[in-house]
Design a protein around this motif. Structure first.
Motif, PDB file in Angstrom:
ATOM      1  N   GLY A 184       8.016  18.115   5.840  1.00  0.00           N
ATOM      2  CA  GLY A 184       9.127  17.994   4.930  1.00  0.00           C
ATOM      3  C   GLY A 184       9.003  16.517   4.191  1.00  0.00           C
ATOM      4  O   GLY A 184       9.308  16.506   2.987  1.00  0.00           O
ATOM      5  N   ALA A 185       8.503  15.666   5.062  1.00  0.00           N
ATOM      6  CA  ALA A 185       8.658  14.086   4.355  1.00  0.00           C
ATOM      7  C   ALA A 185       7.387  14.227   3.280  1.00  0.00           C
ATOM      8  O   ALA A 185       7.495  13.611   2.276  1.00  0.00           O
ATOM      9  CB  ALA A 185       8.345  13.137   5.385  1.00  0.00           C
ATOM     10  N   VAL A 186       6.309  14.842   3.675  1.00  0.00           N
ATOM     11  CA  VAL A 186       5.170  14.617   2.774  1.00  0.00           C
ATOM     12  C   VAL A 186       5.400  15.532   1.633  1.00  0.00           C
ATOM     13  O   VAL A 186       5.109  14.923   0.280  1.00  0.00           O
ATOM     14  CB  VAL A 186       3.926  15.174   3.496  1.00  0.00           C
ATOM     15  N   ILE A 187       5.997  16.653   1.866  1.00  0.00           N
ATOM     16  CA  ILE A 187       6.363  17.493   0.359  1.00  0.00           C
ATOM     17  C   ILE A 187       7.390  16.549  -0.454  1.00  0.00           C
ATOM     18  O   ILE A 187       7.140  16.522  -1.638  1.00  0.00           O
ATOM     19  CB  ILE A 187       7.144  18.582   0.842  1.00  0.00           C
ATOM     20  N   ALA A 188       8.384  15.873   0.152  1.00  0.00           N
ATOM     21  CA  ALA A 188       9.287  15.130  -0.692  1.00  0.00           C
ATOM     22  C   ALA A 188       8.380  13.917  -1.407  1.00  0.00           C
ATOM     23  O   ALA A 188       8.849  13.620  -2.498  1.00  0.00           O
ATOM     24  CB  ALA A 188      10.293  14.733   0.089  1.00  0.00           C
ATOM     25  N   MET A 189       7.728  13.241  -0.629  1.00  0.00           N
ATOM     26  CA  MET A 189       6.983  12.057  -1.283  1.00  0.00           C
ATOM     27  C   MET A 189       6.101  12.349  -2.207  1.00  0.00           C
ATOM     28  O   MET A 189       5.593  11.816  -3.129  1.00  0.00           O
ATOM     29  CB  MET A 189       6.468  11.321  -0.185  1.00  0.00           C
ATOM     30  N   ARG A 190       5.414  13.805  -2.384  1.00  0.00           N
ATOM     31  CA  ARG A 190       4.525  13.982  -3.218  1.00  0.00           C
ATOM     32  C   ARG A 190       5.039  14.416  -4.430  1.00  0.00           C
ATOM     33  O   ARG A 190       4.536  14.357  -5.754  1.00  0.00           O
ATOM     34  CB  ARG A 190       3.664  15.376  -2.661  1.00  0.00           C
ATOM     35  N   ARG A 191       6.272  15.068  -4.396  1.00  0.00           N
ATOM     36  CA  ARG A 191       6.877  15.352  -5.459  1.00  0.00           C
ATOM     37  C   ARG A 191       7.826  14.391  -6.182  1.00  0.00           C
ATOM     38  O   ARG A 191       7.955  14.063  -7.427  1.00  0.00           O
ATOM     39  CB  ARG A 191       7.915  16.485  -5.064  1.00  0.00           C
ATOM     40  N   TYR A 192       8.302  13.451  -5.404  1.00  0.00           N
ATOM     41  CA  TYR A 192       9.311  12.339  -5.909  1.00  0.00           C
ATOM     42  C   TYR A 192       8.863  10.821  -5.702  1.00  0.00           C
ATOM     43  O   TYR A 192       9.602   9.963  -6.242  1.00  0.00           O
ATOM     44  CB  TYR A 192      10.536  12.524  -5.091  1.00  0.00           C
ATOM     45  N   SER A 249       0.886  -1.200  -0.096  1.00  0.00           N
ATOM     46  CA  SER A 249      -0.010   0.051   0.037  1.00  0.00           C
ATOM     47  C   SER A 249       0.752   1.186   0.047  1.00  0.00           C
ATOM     48  O   SER A 249       2.250   1.358   0.255  1.00  0.00           O
ATOM     49  CB  SER A 249      -0.752  -0.018   1.074  1.00  0.00           C
ATOM     50  N   ASN A 250       0.275   2.417  -0.305  1.00  0.00           N
ATOM     51  CA  ASN A 250       1.116   3.637  -0.388  1.00  0.00           C
ATOM     52  C   ASN A 250       1.533   3.827   1.101  1.00  0.00           C
ATOM     53  O   ASN A 250       2.830   4.363   0.996  1.00  0.00           O
ATOM     54  CB  ASN A 250      -0.028   4.715  -0.705  1.00  0.00           C
ATOM     55  N   TRP A 251       0.672   3.752   2.111  1.00  0.00           N
ATOM     56  CA  TRP A 251       1.012   4.002   3.382  1.00  0.00           C
ATOM     57  C   TRP A 251       2.157   3.099   3.667  1.00  0.00           C
ATOM     58  O   TRP A 251       3.177   3.496   4.686  1.00  0.00           O
ATOM     59  CB  TRP A 251       0.077   3.979   4.281  1.00  0.00           C
ATOM     60  N   PHE A 252       2.269   1.859   3.527  1.00  0.00           N
ATOM     61  CA  PHE A 252       3.467   0.864   3.754  1.00  0.00           C
ATOM     62  C   PHE A 252       4.516   1.712   3.159  1.00  0.00           C
ATOM     63  O   PHE A 252       5.736   1.373   3.944  1.00  0.00           O
ATOM     64  CB  PHE A 252       3.114  -0.432   3.131  1.00  0.00           C
ATOM     65  N   ILE A 253       4.605   2.075   1.974  1.00  0.00           N
ATOM     66  CA  ILE A 253       5.932   2.325   1.421  1.00  0.00           C
ATOM     67  C   ILE A 253       6.290   4.087   2.028  1.00  0.00           C
ATOM     68  O   ILE A 253       7.422   4.324   2.306  1.00  0.00           O
ATOM     69  CB  ILE A 253       5.678   2.737   0.008  1.00  0.00           C
ATOM     70  N   ARG A 254       5.332   4.891   2.440  1.00  0.00           N
ATOM     71  CA  ARG A 254       5.582   6.191   2.951  1.00  0.00           C
ATOM     72  C   ARG A 254       5.854   5.920   4.179  1.00  0.00           C
ATOM     73  O   ARG A 254       6.648   7.155   4.654  1.00  0.00           O
ATOM     74  CB  ARG A 254       4.279   7.094   2.739  1.00  0.00           C
ATOM     75  N   ALA A 255       5.494   5.071   5.094  1.00  0.00           N
ATOM     76  CA  ALA A 255       5.709   5.230   6.363  1.00  0.00           C
ATOM     77  C   ALA A 255       7.061   5.512   6.889  1.00  0.00           C
ATOM     78  O   ALA A 255       7.517   6.658   7.634  1.00  0.00           O
ATOM     79  CB  ALA A 255       5.066   4.297   7.299  1.00  0.00           C
ATOM     80  N   PRO A 256       8.001   4.669   6.303  1.00  0.00           N
ATOM     81  CA  PRO A 256       9.262   4.713   6.914  1.00  0.00           C
ATOM     82  C   PRO A 256      10.042   6.209   6.697  1.00  0.00           C
ATOM     83  O   PRO A 256      10.806   6.784   7.494  1.00  0.00           O
ATOM     84  CB  PRO A 256       9.998   3.709   6.237  1.00  0.00           C
ATOM     85  N   PHE A 257       9.824   6.630   5.400  1.00  0.00           N
ATOM     86  CA  PHE A 257      10.138   8.137   5.047  1.00  0.00           C
ATOM     87  C   PHE A 257       9.746   9.016   5.945  1.00  0.00           C
ATOM     88  O   PHE A 257      10.525  10.037   6.387  1.00  0.00           O
ATOM     89  CB  PHE A 257       9.942   8.249   3.468  1.00  0.00           C
ATOM     90  N   MET A 258       8.521   8.874   6.351  1.00  0.00           N
ATOM     91  CA  MET A 258       7.955   9.984   7.343  1.00  0.00           C
ATOM     92  C   MET A 258       8.421   9.853   8.696  1.00  0.00           C
ATOM     93  O   MET A 258       8.835  10.821   9.191  1.00  0.00           O
ATOM     94  CB  MET A 258       6.197   9.803   7.436  1.00  0.00           C
ATOM     95  N   LEU A 259       8.793   8.536   9.126  1.00  0.00           N
ATOM     96  CA  LEU A 259       9.337   8.427  10.358  1.00  0.00           C
ATOM     97  C   LEU A 259      10.702   8.809  10.391  1.00  0.00           C
ATOM     98  O   LEU A 259      11.132   9.510  11.311  1.00  0.00           O
ATOM     99  CB  LEU A 259       9.314   6.983  10.822  1.00  0.00           C
TER     100      LEU A 259
END
Length: 304
Positions: free
Chosen positions: A293-301, A221-231
């Motif tokens: 900062g993490a959300v901005i990075a993930m939305r763009r990249y 899932s998207n959250w499974f991929i995003r969560a480590p970067f947000m942490l």
């Protein structure tokens, strides 16, 4: 796909170590940003205590002519005592005023010896509930007929009233400008912090692009991929916030007592409860910076 907390922490710390140079840059920037924010809040609390101390000393003195009648003095005194803006009204006689003057000039006895007679007038000393009301109370005094009859300067009654509101007004202007400058610096450094976290997480995403592609193929899932970067962003921000709190605590424990000694004639205090509130603000601010900062990075990249 559910997120295993141990997996989440492991991935975040692994990415943190792989990009430690950028992570260190992000932490230092966040530390400086939050430290400036903390110093601004801490300084604001100290300045507020100083302003309150100065305001507590703001009073109105009405100087009374030597030939003023006791009845007129009592009339003005009763008018002020019944005023809801006034805390107290005290009468100081000529003799008491001269005794107070001599006590303040104990280190210069030659000055006292050079004075012939008692040149000081009697006065009404008026304490206010709120120092901000001083000009309104002065206007009420000036409008009183009893004041005009007892003023020691009948040619210019306004010179028979003395108060220190101008000092407080200038102090407020200075502190407001200081806070505005502090806010601008905090915003600028917060933006720089977001950019550093953005770049750090962008590099982490790029380094793991093949792994991310495989996870997407197997249905992550998207959250499974995003969560480590947000942490990872939150970890960077929390470290920066904790460093800022340590530096601010050093100022509170060692710096503030020395400042008090340097300006012993003024009351400057920052309660521990205020310090705790500032620390919580820095932690929450750091977490917010890390997540944004993490959300901005993930939305763009991170195209998921």
């Amino acid at each position: 796909m559910s997120i295993n907390p141990f997996y989440l922490v492991g991935e975040a710390t692994t990415s943190f170590r792989r990009n430690w140079v950028m992570s260190l840059g992000a932490i230092i920037t966040i530390f400086l940003s939050l430290l400036l924010m903390g110093v601004s809040l801490y300084g604001g609390a100290a300045i507020n205590s100083l302003v309150e101390d100065i305001e507590s000393r703001v009073s109105i003195q009405v100087f009374i002519a030597d030939d003023a009648s006791s009845q007129d003095i009592e009339v003005l005194q009763r008018q002020m005592q019944s005023n809801p803006l006034v805390r107290s009204v005290n009468f100081t006689s000529k003799e008491e005023a001269f005794e107070i003057f001599k006590r303040t000039m104990e280190q210069s006895p030659e000055v006292i010896e050079s004075i012939q007679g008692n040149p000081l007038p009697a006065s009404l000393d008026i304490e206010l509930i709120n120092a901000q009301d001083v000009e309104e109370v002065v206007e009420q005094i000036m409008a009183s007929e009893a004041f005009e009859r007892i003023a020691d300067r009948p040619d210019d009654p306004s010179r028979s009233v003395r108060y220190g509101q101008e000092t407080v007004r200038r102090l407020f202007a200075f502190t407001n400008a200081l806070r505005a400058i502090g806010i601008v610096f905090v915003i600028m450094l917060a933006i720089v912090s977001l950019i550093f976290i953005n770049n750090t997480i962008r590099l982490a995403i790029y380094a793991r692009r093949n792994e991310i592609a495989i996870m997407r193929l197997v249905g992550a899932s998207n959250w499974f991929i995003r969560a480590p970067f947000m942490l990872e962003g939150v970890i960077q921000a929390l470290i920066g916030a904790l460093l800022a709190i340590v530096a601010l605590s050093a100022l509170h424990v060692w710096g503030l007592p020395r400042i008090r000694q340097a300006v012993a004639f003024m009351t400057i205090s920052v309660p521990n409860a205020t310090m705790l509130g500032i620390s919580l603000t820095l932690i929450l601010g750091g977490i917010a910076i890390g997540i944004i900062g993490a959300v901005i990075a993930m939305r763009r990249y991170l195209k998921v």
